[in-house]
Scaffold this active site. Structure first.
Site, short mmCIF file in Angstrom:
data_model
loop_
_atom_site.label_atom_id
_atom_site.label_comp_id
_atom_site.label_asym_id
_atom_site.label_seq_id
_atom_site.Cartn_x
_atom_site.Cartn_y
_atom_site.Cartn_z
CG HIS A 168 -2.12 -0.71 1.26
ND1 HIS A 168 -2.60 -1.36 2.36
CD2 HIS A 168 -3.03 -0.91 0.27
CE1 HIS A 168 -3.76 -1.94 2.06
NE2 HIS A 168 -4.03 -1.69 0.79
CB CYS A 264 -2.74 0.68 8.51
SG CYS A 264 -1.34 0.53 7.44
N1 ARG Z 1 -3.90 -6.97 6.51
C1 ARG Z 1 -4.29 -5.76 5.89
C2 ARG Z 1 -4.18 -5.90 4.38
O1 ARG Z 1 -3.29 -6.58 3.93
C3 ARG Z 1 -3.44 -4.63 6.37
C4 ARG Z 1 -3.89 -3.32 5.84
C5 ARG Z 1 -2.98 -2.20 6.22
N2 ARG Z 1 -3.54 -0.98 5.83
C6 ARG Z 1 -2.90 -0.02 5.19
N3 ARG Z 1 -3.50 1.11 4.96
N4 ARG Z 1 -1.66 -0.15 4.78
O2 ARG Z 1 -4.97 -5.39 3.66
#
Ligand code: ARG
Length: 705
Positions: A168, A264
């Site tokens: 991300h 996050c």
């Molecule tokens: N386990 C989640 C995923 O893989 C973690 C999300 C983390 N969120 C973020 N905005 N980076 O989607």
């Protein structure tokens, strides 16, 4: 609470690592400690509550990642673009987030189905509100970016993520107050890094090291001068402090196990709209058409790989699958790219694969005049070996003198427009050169399943594998057959040869081929001629006795003696005429009137009077001699062979023989079906070839008796 700033969080009531959708989750299933997770979350919540209002959304059983509210959607003003999760594991979160936004009175936009976008996890506003940084590559699709631009009326800058640990944008990129940027450059491709450097001045870029990146230092929440994060190195703390930020570290190790940290776990839901800024979508798109044995030949995969690996994205608009083995397929594909230069790069590669512009769309290529002799306008289309056509006055015009690494010059003549390949050094002031990628197509022969399997591969003679020896024999049979056919039809075979041909005992065989009329031109360097004549005049090749295979005392001087003798004669032809040279490859060339060209190099001894030391002249000579060739045999000479390969258009059969597989791969990997590579000893190859040809010459009656 010090401002009207609001964040959205979700208590970790149902948080756990239940599945693996990013590399951090691997090996961590059910490994996060509930109590610790709750207390870590509480601490973050308290810190944030001192700085802003924190709204909560109710946790939901079965949706463990709902704690990561950054992925709810992307908010700007009163508008939200809802997330469309890439993984089905998270898709069930969508209705919960949607309901919350609707209850709060937001205008909710939803992307088309199958167009993933993961909200503020992949889209971060410049803290001055000047533009939106949007990530793509793992979770969000590039094609979602134009929707963001349109719905939020803001400029969107697309950044391509390259490292799956930073899947991300918010895991490796954090815009800070005052125009600062905290980020991890290696997570992005080169174009994206360039874009970042254009928009954020060097003194505002805070690049972190890998050690900070992997503890999610970039996954920080920034409220004015405060930066909240899991952990930062002393070095990073110093940098941030120097930029005027106060750092609050709060451990979030239990959430790192799911691939998330401070940022996050939060979503900033007050993002003021800047009235004077408006949408600019830099994402470009274009339609192309692919035709041929798209599945059988793997062409469709290659084309889609070119797009994705080049940093673009695609949508298949239409796929017409040919049903019979012989029938071709057609596909219309919409290609999108984050910017114009990226689009051009991708398009160039697609054109090389044979992609066509949509019918009738472009009437004229873009032309730009040369203003300095020997120098092309930037952005010129670089030619390939494939037959190429360009659109001029709404017609396709075939490019003449096709070769690779040239530019295309278009000129008007009374008989109509002409297009031709031109080397950079031959460009004249005023020549009009094709620039960009509009209105260009290459014509590729449809490649079928059987062709793909039988050609364009190398076969190892000496290597392991029982079948390879037989495989080489089969290839030699095929080549012998072609040589015979070409000779009988008065065609043209060009041989490119290195001195190894002589060292490996191939001279007598090559001489025979020339004598029997199988060779119409010979290309090489100084060395092949020197060692061939050394063998003929002194019995050695580079001082090695060719009969006994041992070095001859003082033999290293032999080749210089030979050079001297030929220099005395004035030319190889004179040496033959004067009876100084009486056998061998060069002798046969003179006798049979086979033209040859010897291109000089820095290491040449002598050189021979016939060696052309002006390389541009030598290139011209080579290119003249390969005109009209039906087949080119490249025998153990990497440089001369590559030079020849560059000048040769597709459609000419290339046979490359070398003991070094790397050379063979380099030369036979032209993506054209006509090239064959054989990894073997070249002397052996020539002897097999001559044997095979003599079999073909044997009268029919002999083989039946
Ligand atoms: N386990 C989640 C995923 O893989 C973690 C999300 C983390 N969120 C973020 N905005 N980076 O989607």
């Amino acid at each position: 609470m010090t401002s009207a700033l609001r964040f959205l969080m979700c208590p970790p009531d149902h948080y756990d690592v239940d599945y693996v959708i990013n590399p951090w989750m691997e090996g961590n299933i059910h490994k996060s400690a509930r109590d610790r997770a709750v207390s870590q979350w509480q601490q973050l919540f308290q810190i944030l509550k001192d700085l802003a209002i924190v709204d909560l959304i109710q946790a939901q059983p079965g949706w463990p990642d709902l704690v990561f509210t950054a992925n709810a959607g992307l908010v700007l003003g009163n508008t939200v673009v809802l997330s469309r999760f890439f993984h089905k594991e998270r898709q069930g979160e969508e209705p919960h987030f949607k309901q919350w936004f609707l209850e709060q009175g937001y205008t909710v936009h939803e992307l088309p189905k199958d167009l993933p976008f993961e909200g503020a996890g992949d889209a971060l506003l410049d803290r001055e509100g000047r533009w939106l940084w949007a990530g793509y590559g793992f979770r969000s699709e590039l094609d979602s970016h134009p929707y963001l631009a349109k719905w939020l009326d803001i400029e969107v800058l697309s950044l391509r993520l390259m490292d799956e640990r930073f899947y991300h944008l918010d895991t490796c990129f954090c815009p800070l107050a005052g125009g600062y940027l905290l980020y991890y450059p290696p997570a992005f491709d080169a174009y994206s890094n360039r874009l970042i450097e254009i928009r954020v001045p060097a003194n505002k870029r805070i690049a972190v090291q890998e050690a900070d990146a992997i503890t999610f230092a970039c996954n920080a929440v920034n409220v004015e001068q405060t930066v909240i994060l899991n952990k930062a190195s002393d070095d990073l703390k110093t940098h941030l402090a120097a930029a005027g930020f106060e750092i609050i570290e709060t451990p979030l190790t239990e959430f790192l196990k799911a691939g998330g940290a401070a940022k996050c776990l939060t979503l900033r839901v007050t993002e003021p709209v800047q009235q004077d800024l408006h949408a600019i979508a830099t994402v470009e798109s274009r339609a192309i058409r692919l035709e041929g044995h798209l599945l059988d030949s793997g062409l469709i995969n290659r084309a889609l790989d070119v797009i994705v690996e080049g940093g673009g994205s695609f949508q298949v608009l239409n796929f017409n699958l040919g049903e019979q083995r012989q029938s071709t397929s057609a596909a219309d594909v919409r290609v999108s790219a984050p910017s114009h230069p990226v689009m051009e790069e991708i398009m160039t590669q697609l054109i090389d694969l044979g992609a066509l512009p949509p019918p009738q769309e472009v009437c004229d290529i873009n032309l730009q005049a040369v203003t300095q002799a020997g120098v092309s306008p930037d952005d010129f289309y670089v030619t390939t070996i494939y037959p190429t056509e360009v659109r001029v006055e709404c017609q396709w015009v075939k490019v003449q003198g096709q070769r690779m690494d040239g530019a295309i010059v278009v000129s008007a003549t009374p008989a109509g427009p002409i297009a031709e390949c031109r080397l950079l050094r031959d460009l004249q002031v005023g020549d009009r050169v094709v620039v960009g990628v509009e209105g260009i197509r290459t014509v590729r022969k449809p490649e079928a399943r059987d062709q793909r399997n039988s050609s364009n591969q190398e076969f190892s003679f000496m290597g392991a594998g029982v079948s390879s020896e037989r495989r080489v024999e089969l290839l030699v049979e095929q080549i012998a057959w072609d040589l015979r056919r070409i000779r009988d039809q008065s065609g043209k075979v060009v041989v490119v040869a290195g001195p190894v041909v002589i060292h490996t005992g191939g001279a007598e065989h090559l001489s025979k081929l020339i004598r029997q009329g199988y060779v119409q031109a010979l290309l090489g360097g100084n060395a092949i001629a020197v060692h061939d004549m050394e063998q003929s005049m002194m019995g050695t090749s580079l001082g090695v006795d060719m009969k006994r295979g041992v070095s001859v005392r003082g033999g290293h001087r032999h080749h210089l003696k030979v050079i001297n003798a030929v220099r005395r004669c004035g030319s190889i032809a004179n040496a033959v005429e004067q009876g100084v040279l009486t056998s061998g490859v060069m002798y046969e060339c003179i006798q049979q009137n086979v033209p040859f060209s010897l291109a000089g190099s820095i290491r040449d001894d002598g050189p021979l009077p016939d060696t052309e030391m002006d390389l541009i002249k030598a290139q011209q000579e080579y290119s003249r001699l390969i005109q009209g060739a039906d087949m080119i045999l490249m025998l153990s000479s990497m440089l001369h062979s590559i030079g020849v390969g560059n000048m040769t258009p597709a459609g000419v059969k290339l046979v490359c023989v070398d003991i070094n597989p790397a050379v063979v791969t380099k030369l036979s990997d032209r993506g054209s079906v006509e090239s064959v590579g054989i990894v073997t000893d070249v002397g052996l190859f020539l002897s097999l070839l001559v044997q095979q040809l003599s079999k073909l010459n044997r009268p029919y009656s002999l083989s039946v008796s």
